[in-house]
Design an enzyme around this catalytic site. Structure first.
Site, PDB file in Angstrom:
ATOM      1  N   ASP A 207      -8.143   2.762   2.506  1.00 54.79           N
ATOM      2  CA  ASP A 207      -7.529   3.408   2.464  1.00 54.79           C
ATOM      3  C   ASP A 207      -7.234   4.617   1.905  1.00 54.79           C
ATOM      4  O   ASP A 207      -7.092   4.309   0.876  1.00 54.79           O
ATOM      5  CB  ASP A 207      -6.336   2.336   2.054  1.00 54.79           C
ATOM      6  CG  ASP A 207      -6.315   1.809   0.753  1.00 54.79           C
ATOM      7  OD1 ASP A 207      -7.700   1.726  -0.146  1.00 54.79           O
ATOM      8  OD2 ASP A 207      -5.357   1.501  -0.645  1.00 54.79           O
TER       9      ASP A 207
ATOM     10  N   ASP B 255     -10.963   7.106  -5.040  1.00 51.88           N
ATOM     11  CA  ASP B 255     -12.638   5.974  -4.739  1.00 51.88           C
ATOM     12  C   ASP B 255     -13.588   5.565  -3.509  1.00 51.88           C
ATOM     13  O   ASP B 255     -14.240   5.435  -3.507  1.00 51.88           O
ATOM     14  CB  ASP B 255     -12.885   4.851  -5.822  1.00 51.88           C
ATOM     15  CG  ASP B 255     -14.168   4.306  -6.599  1.00 51.88           C
ATOM     16  OD1 ASP B 255     -15.280   4.765  -6.788  1.00 51.88           O
ATOM     17  OD2 ASP B 255     -13.814   2.725  -6.458  1.00 51.88           O
ATOM     18  N   ASP B 256     -11.872   5.686  -2.701  1.00 54.18           N
ATOM     19  CA  ASP B 256     -12.333   5.375  -0.871  1.00 54.18           C
ATOM     20  C   ASP B 256     -13.838   6.443  -0.750  1.00 54.18           C
ATOM     21  O   ASP B 256     -14.372   5.331   0.142  1.00 54.18           O
ATOM     22  CB  ASP B 256     -11.772   4.978  -0.508  1.00 54.18           C
ATOM     23  CG  ASP B 256     -10.618   4.259  -0.719  1.00 54.18           C
ATOM     24  OD1 ASP B 256      -9.218   3.795  -1.761  1.00 54.18           O
ATOM     25  OD2 ASP B 256     -10.714   2.929   0.174  1.00 54.18           O
TER      26      ASP B 256
ATOM     27  N   HIS C  65     -13.235   2.578 -10.877  1.00 56.24           N
ATOM     28  CA  HIS C  65     -14.021   2.497  -9.678  1.00 56.24           C
ATOM     29  C   HIS C  65     -14.139   1.548  -8.794  1.00 56.24           C
ATOM     30  O   HIS C  65     -15.591   1.048  -8.174  1.00 56.24           O
ATOM     31  CB  HIS C  65     -14.938   3.808  -9.776  1.00 56.24           C
ATOM     32  CG  HIS C  65     -15.296   5.356 -10.245  1.00 56.24           C
ATOM     33  ND1 HIS C  65     -15.014   6.631  -9.581  1.00 56.24           N
ATOM     34  CD2 HIS C  65     -14.644   5.718 -11.078  1.00 56.24           C
ATOM     35  CE1 HIS C  65     -14.059   7.168  -9.815  1.00 56.24           C
ATOM     36  NE2 HIS C  65     -14.702   6.801 -11.642  1.00 56.24           N
TER      37      HIS C  65
END
Ligand SMILES: [Ca+2]
Length: 320
Positions: free
Chosen positions: A8, A12-13, A239
């Site tokens: 999503d 941090d993705d 993270h």
């Protein structure tokens, strides 16, 4: 390692995708987008933008997936990441467009085309994976490994005391995936509170790298810095997704793990999506209360400790 990331995409993705894109020996084969952190279309654009910054523009397909959880109303986290998920930088769209297939079809196709080869990193609510394994149960045994960022290990969530965001958003999906027979490793929010911290000093060192990737990291991470400063009085940021990626691509990051039975609470309101995690320190439950019966076998390897310094070094290397 052949890797598919279900994400999503916000904050941090993106850093997890960058780490996978840049780490030697990792082939990032596909990205699938699931409902979660922010507006769905923003998440798609964020993944495409991150691929471009990572030097993979046009080389990794991005598939849009489930726009809503299975049963629940959508829950977002724009209050952490900004409305666009990128600290409100509002980057213009890049030239790569999403692939036409649905993420659920893409997951099944990638896994079944190469049995025993594909590792999946699930760093979003588990809606896409739950639908994929419901539609084609054979993927559970055909994946090489499924890494999940989600849940808490004995409490302390980031939505409620009981629950972490990814599981909270779609508890039924989490329950389906954990019970589907995948070979699973679980990175919980609880673990990342210590193991997945980049300190203010680390962030300064990243900014000083001066590369386009480092600049992108610093821009996208700004909302998390502001959030942590306002809430906790620190510029250290957590993270979980990129740390889960680090574990998946480099086992040396993992310093302790235990095979556990992980069960998800779906009936309660108070403890919605609580992840009950068994422990060798507990008595057998049939002894504690015979009415409970013998517990099912372990269904996940739960990561209990990680090497923060090594994770940090990997992040700096991928951004340099
Ligand atoms: Ca995520």
């Amino acid at each position: 390692m052949r890797l598919l990331i279900d994400t999503d995409t916000a904050g941090d993705d993106c850093f997890s995708i960058m780490l996978a894109a840049r780490h030697p020996g990792v082939t990032l084969e596909a990205i699938t987008i699931c409902n979660g952190n922010v507006d769905f279309q923003c998440q798609v654009e964020n993944a495409l933008k991150t691929l471009e910054v990572s030097g993979l523009a046009g080389r990794v397909p991005v598939y849009a997936g489930c726009r809503k959880p299975l049963l629940r109303k959508p829950v977002e986290a724009a209050y952490v990441f900004g409305l666009d998920g990128m600290s409100d930088r509002n980057y213009p769209p890049v030239s790569q467009r999403p692939a036409p297939d649905h993420a659920v079809d893409a997951i099944i196709r990638h896994v079944m085309a190469s049995p025993g080869e594909i590792t999946i990193l699930a760093q979003a609510p588990l809606t896409n994976l739950a639908l994929a394994v419901s539609r084609e149960p054979a993927i559970a045994k055909a994946v090489k490994h499924l890494w999940i960022m989600g849940g808490t290990d004995q409490g302390l969530g980031n939505v409620t005391p009981a629950a972490e965001f990814n599981f909270y958003v779609d508890p039924e999906a989490a329950q389906i995936v954990l019970n589907a027979g995948f070979p699973i490793s679980l990175v919980t929010w609880t673990l990342t509170l210590e193991a997945a911290v980049l300190t203010g000093q680390d962030l300064d060192q990243i900014a000083a790298l001066g590369t386009e990737r480092a600049r992108f990291f610093t821009e996208v991470n700004q909302a998390a810095v502001d959030f942590c400063l306002a809430k906790y009085g620190t510029t250290d940021t957590i993270h979980p997704d990129s740390f889960a990626c680090a574990c998946a691509i480099n086992e040396a990051v993992i310093t302790a793990a235990e095979n556990c039975l992980v069960e998800i609470e779906t009936a309660s309101t108070l403890t919605r999506a609580y992840s009950s995690i068994s422990s060798a320190r507990l008595p057998p439950r049939e002894e504690a209360d015979p009415a409970l019966g013998v517990a099912p076998a372990a269904n996940a390897r739960v990561i209990k400790a990680g090497n923060r310094q090594l994770y940090r070094d990997m992040m700096l290397a991928c951004l340099a």
